[in-house]
Motif scaffolding. Structure first.
Motif, PDB file in Angstrom:
ATOM      1  N   GLY A 105       0.801  -1.163  -0.116  1.00 42.56           N
ATOM      2  CA  GLY A 105      -0.012   0.154  -0.056  1.00 42.56           C
ATOM      3  C   GLY A 105       0.727   1.231  -0.056  1.00 42.56           C
ATOM      4  N   ASP A 106       0.079   2.288   0.392  1.00 43.13           N
ATOM      5  CA  ASP A 106       1.055   3.527   0.314  1.00 43.13           C
ATOM      6  C   ASP A 106       0.411   4.613   1.646  1.00 43.13           C
ATOM      7  N   VAL A 107       1.121   5.700   1.860  1.00 43.55           N
ATOM      8  CA  VAL A 107       0.733   6.750   2.573  1.00 43.55           C
ATOM      9  C   VAL A 107       0.802   7.902   1.595  1.00 43.55           C
ATOM     10  N   MET A 108      -0.056   8.831   1.483  1.00 41.90           N
ATOM     11  CA  MET A 108      -0.056  10.086   0.840  1.00 41.90           C
ATOM     12  C   MET A 108      -0.757  11.173   1.550  1.00 41.90           C
ATOM     13  N   VAL A 109      -0.154  12.348   1.644  1.00 39.72           N
ATOM     14  CA  VAL A 109      -0.471  13.649   2.218  1.00 39.72           C
ATOM     15  C   VAL A 109      -0.694  14.912   1.187  1.00 39.72           C
ATOM     16  N   SER A 112      -0.591  20.581   0.948  1.00 43.21           N
ATOM     17  CA  SER A 112      -0.577  21.899   1.914  1.00 43.21           C
ATOM     18  C   SER A 112      -0.379  21.438   3.298  1.00 43.21           C
ATOM     19  N   ALA A 113      -0.410  19.819   3.470  1.00 41.81           N
ATOM     20  CA  ALA A 113      -0.305  19.487   5.106  1.00 41.81           C
ATOM     21  C   ALA A 113       1.055  18.792   5.328  1.00 41.81           C
ATOM     22  N   ARG A 114       2.043  18.921   4.426  1.00 39.98           N
ATOM     23  CA  ARG A 114       3.293  17.958   4.492  1.00 39.98           C
ATOM     24  C   ARG A 114       4.075  18.584   5.687  1.00 39.98           C
ATOM     25  N   ARG A 115       4.979  17.744   5.894  1.00 36.90           N
ATOM     26  CA  ARG A 115       6.198  17.955   7.046  1.00 36.90           C
ATOM     27  C   ARG A 115       5.533  18.572   8.398  1.00 36.90           C
ATOM     28  N   ARG A 116       4.078  17.851   8.705  1.00 41.70           N
ATOM     29  CA  ARG A 116       3.443  18.209   9.917  1.00 41.70           C
ATOM     30  C   ARG A 116       3.449  17.032  10.872  1.00 41.70           C
ATOM     31  N   GLY A 117       4.001  15.925  10.344  1.00 41.91           N
ATOM     32  CA  GLY A 117       3.937  14.704  11.034  1.00 41.91           C
ATOM     33  C   GLY A 117       2.829  13.775  10.500  1.00 41.91           C
ATOM     34  N   VAL A 118       2.050  14.308   9.650  1.00 37.85           N
ATOM     35  CA  VAL A 118       0.645  13.549   9.419  1.00 37.85           C
ATOM     36  C   VAL A 118       1.055  12.107   8.760  1.00 37.85           C
ATOM     37  N   GLY A 119       2.099  11.992   7.780  1.00 37.05           N
ATOM     38  CA  GLY A 119       2.487  10.917   7.108  1.00 37.05           C
ATOM     39  C   GLY A 119       3.049   9.992   8.159  1.00 37.05           C
ATOM     40  N   THR A 120       3.729  10.462   9.254  1.00 37.12           N
ATOM     41  CA  THR A 120       4.197   9.538  10.066  1.00 37.12           C
ATOM     42  C   THR A 120       3.356   9.041  11.099  1.00 37.12           C
ATOM     43  N   SER A 139       5.133  -3.778   1.706  1.00 35.11           N
ATOM     44  CA  SER A 139       5.828  -2.880   0.301  1.00 35.11           C
ATOM     45  C   SER A 139       4.858  -1.997  -0.166  1.00 35.11           C
ATOM     46  N   ALA A 140       5.690  -1.040  -0.569  1.00 32.35           N
ATOM     47  CA  ALA A 140       5.157   0.226  -1.135  1.00 32.35           C
ATOM     48  C   ALA A 140       5.794   0.673  -2.447  1.00 32.35           C
ATOM     49  N   TRP A 141       4.943   1.179  -3.472  1.00 31.35           N
ATOM     50  CA  TRP A 141       5.704   1.803  -4.720  1.00 31.35           C
ATOM     51  C   TRP A 141       5.368   3.423  -4.501  1.00 31.35           C
ATOM     52  N   ASP A 168      13.826  13.132  -2.973  1.00 33.10           N
ATOM     53  CA  ASP A 168      12.384  13.308  -3.272  1.00 33.10           C
ATOM     54  C   ASP A 168      11.931  13.221  -1.710  1.00 33.10           C
ATOM     55  N   ALA A 169      10.624  13.673  -1.502  1.00 34.45           N
ATOM     56  CA  ALA A 169      10.083  13.417  -0.183  1.00 34.45           C
ATOM     57  C   ALA A 169       9.574  12.186   0.044  1.00 34.45           C
ATOM     58  N   ALA A 170       9.138  11.256  -0.932  1.00 33.98           N
ATOM     59  CA  ALA A 170       8.664  10.146  -0.777  1.00 33.98           C
ATOM     60  C   ALA A 170       9.657   9.293  -0.108  1.00 33.98           C
ATOM     61  N   ALA A 171      11.312   9.368  -1.093  1.00 27.94           N
ATOM     62  CA  ALA A 171      12.325   8.570  -0.633  1.00 27.94           C
ATOM     63  C   ALA A 171      12.846   8.898   0.850  1.00 27.94           C
ATOM     64  N   ARG A 172      12.685  10.246   1.026  1.00 27.58           N
ATOM     65  CA  ARG A 172      13.305  10.617   2.426  1.00 27.58           C
ATOM     66  C   ARG A 172      12.299  10.008   3.340  1.00 27.58           C
ATOM     67  N   PHE A 173      11.009   9.954   3.281  1.00 22.80           N
ATOM     68  CA  PHE A 173      10.142   9.337   4.180  1.00 22.80           C
ATOM     69  C   PHE A 173      10.160   7.801   4.380  1.00 22.80           C
TER      70      PHE A 173
HETATM   71  C1  LIG Z   1       6.195  11.189   1.651  1.00 18.58           C
HETATM   72  C2  LIG Z   1       4.876  11.754   2.193  1.00 18.58           C
HETATM   73  C3  LIG Z   1       3.721  10.701   2.612  1.00 18.58           C
HETATM   74  C4  LIG Z   1       5.313  12.412   3.603  1.00 18.58           C
HETATM   75  O1  LIG Z   1       4.186  13.093   4.487  1.00 18.58           O
HETATM   76  P1  LIG Z   1       4.559  13.957   5.443  1.00 18.58           P
HETATM   77  O2  LIG Z   1       3.107  14.206   6.237  1.00 18.58           O
HETATM   78  O3  LIG Z   1       5.042  15.190   4.822  1.00 18.58           O
HETATM   79  O4  LIG Z   1       5.673  13.421   6.484  1.00 18.58           O
HETATM   80  P2  LIG Z   1       6.182  13.702   7.859  1.00 18.58           P
HETATM   81  O5  LIG Z   1       5.833  15.372   8.121  1.00 18.58           O
HETATM   82  O6  LIG Z   1       5.722  12.858   8.838  1.00 18.58           O
HETATM   83  O7  LIG Z   1       7.731  13.508   7.851  1.00 18.58           O
HETATM   84  C5  LIG Z   1       8.373  12.347   8.539  1.00 18.58           C
HETATM   85  C6  LIG Z   1       9.798  12.316   7.829  1.00 18.58           C
HETATM   86  O8  LIG Z   1       9.975  12.053   6.471  1.00 18.58           O
HETATM   87  C7  LIG Z   1      11.081  12.819   5.944  1.00 18.58           C
HETATM   88  N1  LIG Z   1      10.487  13.923   4.870  1.00 18.58           N
HETATM   89  C8  LIG Z   1       9.290  13.928   4.654  1.00 18.58           C
HETATM   90  N2  LIG Z   1       9.171  14.655   3.549  1.00 18.58           N
HETATM   91  C9  LIG Z   1      10.218  15.352   3.502  1.00 18.58           C
HETATM   92  C10 LIG Z   1      10.802  16.036   2.587  1.00 18.58           C
HETATM   93  N3  LIG Z   1      10.030  16.949   1.510  1.00 18.58           N
HETATM   94  N4  LIG Z   1      12.167  16.758   2.464  1.00 18.58           N
HETATM   95  C11 LIG Z   1      12.820  15.937   3.345  1.00 18.58           C
HETATM   96  N5  LIG Z   1      12.538  15.057   4.295  1.00 18.58           N
HETATM   97  C12 LIG Z   1      11.208  14.746   4.141  1.00 18.58           C
HETATM   98  C13 LIG Z   1      11.520  13.761   7.179  1.00 18.58           C
HETATM   99  O9  LIG Z   1      12.451  12.737   7.754  1.00 18.58           O
HETATM  100  C14 LIG Z   1      10.417  13.802   8.005  1.00 18.58           C
HETATM  101  O10 LIG Z   1      10.982  14.200   9.339  1.00 18.58           O
HETATM  102  P3  LIG Z   1      11.186  15.769   9.867  1.00 18.58           P
HETATM  103  O11 LIG Z   1       9.964  16.380   9.361  1.00 18.58           O
HETATM  104  O12 LIG Z   1      11.053  15.642  11.161  1.00 18.58           O
HETATM  105  O13 LIG Z   1      12.281  15.976   9.210  1.00 18.58           O
HETATM  106  C15 LIG Z   1       4.150  13.008   1.423  1.00 18.58           C
HETATM  107  O14 LIG Z   1       5.355  13.769   1.094  1.00 18.58           O
HETATM  108  C16 LIG Z   1       3.506  12.452   0.089  1.00 18.58           C
HETATM  109  O15 LIG Z   1       2.268  12.361   0.138  1.00 18.58           O
HETATM  110  N6  LIG Z   1       4.162  12.415  -0.933  1.00 18.58           N
HETATM  111  C17 LIG Z   1       3.465  11.910  -2.295  1.00 18.58           C
HETATM  112  C18 LIG Z   1       2.965  10.696  -2.090  1.00 18.58           C
HETATM  113  C19 LIG Z   1       3.956   9.688  -1.739  1.00 18.58           C
HETATM  114  O16 LIG Z   1       5.057   9.382  -2.539  1.00 18.58           O
HETATM  115  N7  LIG Z   1       3.819   8.730  -0.726  1.00 18.58           N
HETATM  116  C20 LIG Z   1       4.939   7.835  -0.387  1.00 18.58           C
HETATM  117  C21 LIG Z   1       4.200   6.412  -0.675  1.00 18.58           C
HETATM  118  S1  LIG Z   1       4.540   5.331   0.174  1.00 18.58           S
END
Ligand SMILES: CC(C)(COP(=O)(O)OP(=O)(O)OC[C@H]1O[C@@H](n2cnc3c(N)ncnc32)[C@H](O)[C@@H]1OP(=O)(O)O)[C@@H](O)C(=O)NCCC(=O)NCCS
Length: 398
Positions: A105-109, A112-120, A139-141, A168-173
């Motif tokens: 599956g996946d997680v998507m945010v 406008s709501a990113r980097r607030r801990g929503v994904g985590t 597993s996730a793509w 990329d945000a997805a890779a970092r996450f």
């Molecule tokens: C990946 C995604 C889900 C992250 O959601 P988010 O709510 O912004 O994530 P969080 O705020 O919980 O971030 C957790 C950690 O991930 C990393 N991270 C997330 N986005 C990042 C960014 N843009 N740049 C650098 N690090 C990042 C950081 O380590 C971050 O911790 P920090 O904020 O304390 O530094 C979001 O960017 C997204 O929806 N992207 C598009 C969809 C996607 O690719 N999803 C992944 C499929 S599994």
């Protein structure tokens, strides 16, 4: 479930029927997915409309579906009523016939709501639910630009084939949460129609090489009764034959009922299909097939699903034969289609060779990630060895 001062995580109710009205959370899921795919790809051809998501969630015959949503805190505790309240979602498919260790599956945010801990918060809540379901591997793509700009830090897949931007945000996450990049897939696109004389030439060449023992058979929508068992066998093989890198994907169980159900599921999702197979005439069975799926909501789009040639019949150009025959059927039955999207494991040389020859062009790269869930509550990066894939529509292939 858990709450914070800013948002709460809820489990989204499963729709009561395949054609139920989409709830606010499901409308939001479609919006969020569309936004995320546009960001990377520049188009929304690969995003599902709400009705497709409803049917996917409601159908739990061969896999359980789980969806969590992060809802902006409004003091309320129930299911949200307004899609704008949904900040993000986590969606997982849990196979129940086979691969019962796995969740995909996946997680998507919302941007406008990113980097607030929503994904985590979504991922943490999802892990608890997945553990409770006895799942040990997730597993996730993720979608990425086709090439990494010079000077940008890269991540290489464990297979050694394919890189994505580590920034990329997805890779970092994913890295932050312990996922390992096991494999990459090339997502490529063919502009159609292809010159009909070219397609006919491919088909004639392939038929000439294959010889008279092999005959193309084609259908749309429903598998003819005589081919249900042979299709089950080919799908079973597909689950082991397509390279999956280190993704711990094990053999699927298929029978005639599951093939029929798959046809029904495609229709319930608002999709139609064209399928070309090869009958081995002396053996009286099918030894190859390929399938294109067309979403009703996007008349210019087709998704390439499975392409497989049975191991004992490879090297006879049956891959080119089914793909050329299916392009002819597509042009005939769905002349409005302009783009076919496909996904191939970066290391799947034989399939890529056919697709590149037919004119598919690299459009994006998908990262295939995996993490092991330990019983105590932390995720461990997965190690180890993968499939010619599929997409949020778990992995299409061919
Ligand atoms: C990946 C995604 C889900 C992250 O959601 P988010 O709510 O912004 O994530 P969080 O705020 O919980 O971030 C957790 C950690 O991930 C990393 N991270 C997330 N986005 C990042 C960014 N843009 N740049 C650098 N690090 C990042 C950081 O380590 C971050 O911790 P920090 O904020 O304390 O530094 C979001 O960017 C997204 O929806 N992207 C598009 C969809 C996607 O690719 N999803 C992944 C499929 S599994």
């Amino acid at each position: 479930m858990s709450t914070t001062p800013r948002f709460r995580i809820i489990e989204v109710s499963v729709p009561p029927s395949l054609d139920a009205e989409p709830s606010a959370a499901i409308i939001a899921r479609s919006e969020i997915e569309t936004e995320a795919l546009r960001e990377v790809l520049g188009h929304d051809d690969l995003a599902d409309p709400p009705s497709t998501i409803v049917a996917g969630l409601a159908d739990q015959r061969h896999s359980k579906k789980l969806m969590l949503a992060a809802v902006e805190d409004d003091g309320d505790t129930g299911q949200p009523r307004d899609p704008a309240q949904i900040l993000g979602y986590a969606g997982f498919m849990l196979p129940t016939d086979d691969n019962v260790h796995l969740a995909v599956g996946d997680v998507m945010v919302r941007s406008s709501a990113r980097r607030r801990g929503v994904g985590t918060a979504l991922w943490e809540a999802a892990q608890d639910r997945l553990r409770a379901e006895g799942r040990t591997t997730v597993s996730a793509w993720t979608a990425h630009a086709p090439t990494v700009r010079d000077g940008v830090e890269t991540l290489e897949a464990a297979t050694g084939v394919g890189t994505i931007a580590a920034t990329d945000a997805a890779a970092r996450f994913a890295v932050r949460h312990g996922f390992a990049l096991e494999q990459t897939e090339r997502q490529s696109t063919l502009r159609v129609p292809v010159d009909p004389s070219q397609v006919a030439a491919w088909r004639a060449e392939a038929q000439g090489k294959a010889g008279e023992d092999y005959r193309v058979v084609q259908w749309q929508e429903g598998t003819p009764a005589q081919w249900l068992e042979p299709m089950a066998e080919l799908n079973r093989r597909m689950s082991t034959d397509a390279p999956t890198g280190g993704i711990d994907f094990q053999e699927e169980t298929w029978d005639a009922e599951r093939v029929r159900h798959n046809d029904e599921h495609i229709a319930a999702r608002g999709h139609r299909y064209v399928l070309s197979a090869v009958e081995h005439v002396p053996g009286g069975t099918l030894v190859a097939y390929t399938m294109l799926v067309m979403p009703r909501a996007k008349p210019e789009v087709a998704y390439q699903e499975t392409t497989i040639v049975h191991g004992e019949h490879r090297g006879k150009r049956l891959g080119l034969l089914v793909k050329a025959a299916n392009l002819e059927l597509l042009a005939d039955a769905y002349p409005a289609v302009r783009r076919i999207h496909t996904w191939n494991a970066g290391e799947n040389d034989h399939m890529l060779a056919i697709n590149i020859r037919m004119g598919f062009e690299l459009a994006s790269v998908e990262g295939a990630w995996q993490v092991r869930l330990d019983a105590s509550g932390t995720a461990d990066a997965a190690v180890g060895p993968g499939k010619e894939s599929v997409a949020s529509q778990p992995a299409p292939a061919g």
